[in-house]
Design a protein around this motif. Sequence first.
Motif, short mmCIF file in Angstrom:
data_model
loop_
_atom_site.label_atom_id
_atom_site.label_comp_id
_atom_site.label_asym_id
_atom_site.label_seq_id
_atom_site.Cartn_x
_atom_site.Cartn_y
_atom_site.Cartn_z
N UNK A 104 3.76 17.73 1.42
CA UNK A 104 4.57 16.73 1.04
C UNK A 104 3.56 16.02 0.24
N UNK A 105 3.87 15.44 -1.15
CA UNK A 105 3.22 14.49 -1.94
C UNK A 105 4.08 13.22 -1.89
N UNK A 106 3.27 11.99 -1.56
CA UNK A 106 3.56 10.60 -1.58
C UNK A 106 2.71 9.87 -2.70
N UNK A 107 3.51 9.24 -3.39
CA UNK A 107 2.77 8.40 -4.63
C UNK A 107 3.30 6.98 -4.51
N UNK A 108 2.16 6.21 -4.27
CA UNK A 108 2.86 4.68 -4.34
C UNK A 108 1.87 3.97 -5.14
N UNK A 109 1.88 2.76 -5.40
CA UNK A 109 1.34 1.93 -6.38
C UNK A 109 -0.10 1.73 -6.27
N UNK A 110 -0.44 1.10 -5.26
CA UNK A 110 -1.87 1.01 -4.75
C UNK A 110 -2.30 1.03 -3.16
N UNK A 111 -3.71 0.95 -3.07
CA UNK A 111 -4.01 0.97 -1.74
C UNK A 111 -4.85 -0.41 -1.31
N UNK A 112 -4.75 -1.17 -2.40
CA UNK A 112 -5.38 -2.55 -2.20
C UNK A 112 -4.43 -3.41 -1.78
N UNK A 113 -3.24 -3.24 -1.90
CA UNK A 113 -2.10 -4.23 -0.97
C UNK A 113 -1.96 -3.50 0.18
N UNK A 114 -2.26 -4.42 1.09
CA UNK A 114 -2.13 -3.64 2.77
C UNK A 114 -0.70 -3.02 2.92
N UNK A 115 0.28 -3.74 2.30
CA UNK A 115 1.78 -3.02 2.22
C UNK A 115 1.70 -1.65 1.93
N UNK A 116 1.25 -1.22 0.86
CA UNK A 116 1.17 0.07 0.46
C UNK A 116 0.19 1.13 1.12
N UNK A 117 -0.83 0.49 1.86
CA UNK A 117 -1.82 1.11 2.64
C UNK A 117 -1.19 1.41 4.11
N UNK A 118 -0.24 0.40 4.71
CA UNK A 118 0.64 0.82 5.68
C UNK A 118 1.61 1.95 5.33
N UNK A 119 2.19 1.94 4.19
CA UNK A 119 3.09 3.02 3.93
C UNK A 119 2.40 4.37 3.95
N UNK A 120 1.22 4.33 3.54
CA UNK A 120 0.35 5.58 3.32
C UNK A 120 0.00 6.07 4.87
N UNK A 121 -0.39 5.01 5.81
CA UNK A 121 -0.72 5.40 6.98
C UNK A 121 0.39 5.99 7.96
N UNK A 122 1.66 5.48 7.40
CA UNK A 122 2.96 5.92 8.35
C UNK A 122 3.09 7.34 7.85
N UNK A 123 2.93 7.60 6.56
CA UNK A 123 3.24 8.90 6.08
C UNK A 123 2.19 10.10 6.67
N UNK A 124 1.03 9.62 6.55
CA UNK A 124 -0.08 10.42 7.34
C UNK A 124 0.10 10.70 8.74
N UNK A 125 0.45 9.71 9.27
CA UNK A 125 0.62 9.81 10.81
C UNK A 125 1.71 10.67 11.15
N UNK A 126 2.73 10.48 10.36
CA UNK A 126 3.95 11.32 10.85
C UNK A 126 3.82 12.64 10.29
N UNK A 127 3.09 12.89 9.11
CA UNK A 127 2.65 14.46 8.87
C UNK A 127 1.91 14.99 9.99
N UNK A 128 0.92 14.27 10.76
CA UNK A 128 0.01 15.00 11.61
C UNK A 128 1.04 15.09 12.86
N UNK A 129 1.92 14.24 13.26
CA UNK A 129 2.77 14.45 14.35
C UNK A 129 3.72 15.70 14.40
N UNK A 130 4.27 15.73 13.13
CA UNK A 130 5.11 17.08 12.86
C UNK A 130 4.43 18.18 12.41
N UNK A 131 3.06 18.12 12.08
CA UNK A 131 2.55 19.53 11.73
C UNK A 131 2.55 19.83 10.34
#
Length: 338
Positions: free
Chosen positions: A36-63
């Motif tokens: 799965x590829x996820x693309x967002x605006x930037x990681x400087x804004x903590x909002x988009x960093x949180x979206x990134x972290x949620x996607x990564x954590x869920x990918x890990x959980x689901x394998x």
Amino acid sequence: MNSRFRYATAGMALVSALALTVGCGRGDSESADFKIAVVTRNFTNPYWAALRDGALAEGNRLGVKVAVQAGQSETDADGENAQISTLAAQGYDCFAVVPVNGTNVITPLVPVARNKTPILNLDTQINVDASKEAGVDYASFIGSDNLAAGRIAGEKMLEALGGSGKVVVLQGIAGEQNGINRDKGFADAVAGKLEIVQRAPADYEQDKGLTVTEAILKAHPDITGIFAANDTMGLGAAQAIKNAGRTAQVKVISVDGIQSALAAVKAGTLYGTVTQYPYAEGELAVQGCLALHQGKSIPARVVAPIAFIGPDNVEQQIAAFPKPVAAFDNPLAGLVNK
């Protein structure tokens, strides 16, 4: 603005500052090979960093393997498009994309659509008519109800100001639909009660929120409230108001629910924030992609949760962060097989 969200995520490998990939051995072999590829605006804004972290954590959980990339700033459409084009050539099986504006990502998504790869539109609506003309469609739109977020902010501002007063709206990027919707929701809620004396763009940036608010306080010394279309602008506004010694007189309400905004609510410099739980949006993106991969149908619209966080519940939200303070109706939860 410089704070970064950090979560311990088993199996996560750092590819670069702008590209992260996660996967693990759980799940069936077919899902384990799914990318799965996820693309967002930037990681400087903590909002988009949180979206990134949620996607990564869920990918890990689901394998499943998840890569998250971004541009360099809120307005870096070219950088974001380059990331999409790079991923499009790397055989990813599903894309989830947050655009900078309504049209910027359409062209780099054309080869993805031609390859029959599912695409999810996240957080900010991509122009449907322009997409159709280019041959690009989306399996689902996953994001918060921004009209509702603005409306909630307006209702809370009315409470804070006792039902009357003069207020200012700090807008985001010109033409960006989320900010437009938040502005409209706020305006509808306060119509006939609060006077909006000025609307000013600050590009979703904290420094601009500060400088714009400094000018506003000079032009409109009698305002009693500011609605900022995101937290970073709201934090800048709150700092300008604090510098002017007017924290007790001017209430600031913003949108997003990032950690620094929660801390400001606790400290009393920010009246409240309508949190939109980007971490949950990241989780939902991975769930939606995996459900499609497993042959399931997903809703054309998945509404991510929102909630107002003020002095009464900020401690509860800080404890639950980055997850929602209360359970929400997730139509994707029962669709995915681990």
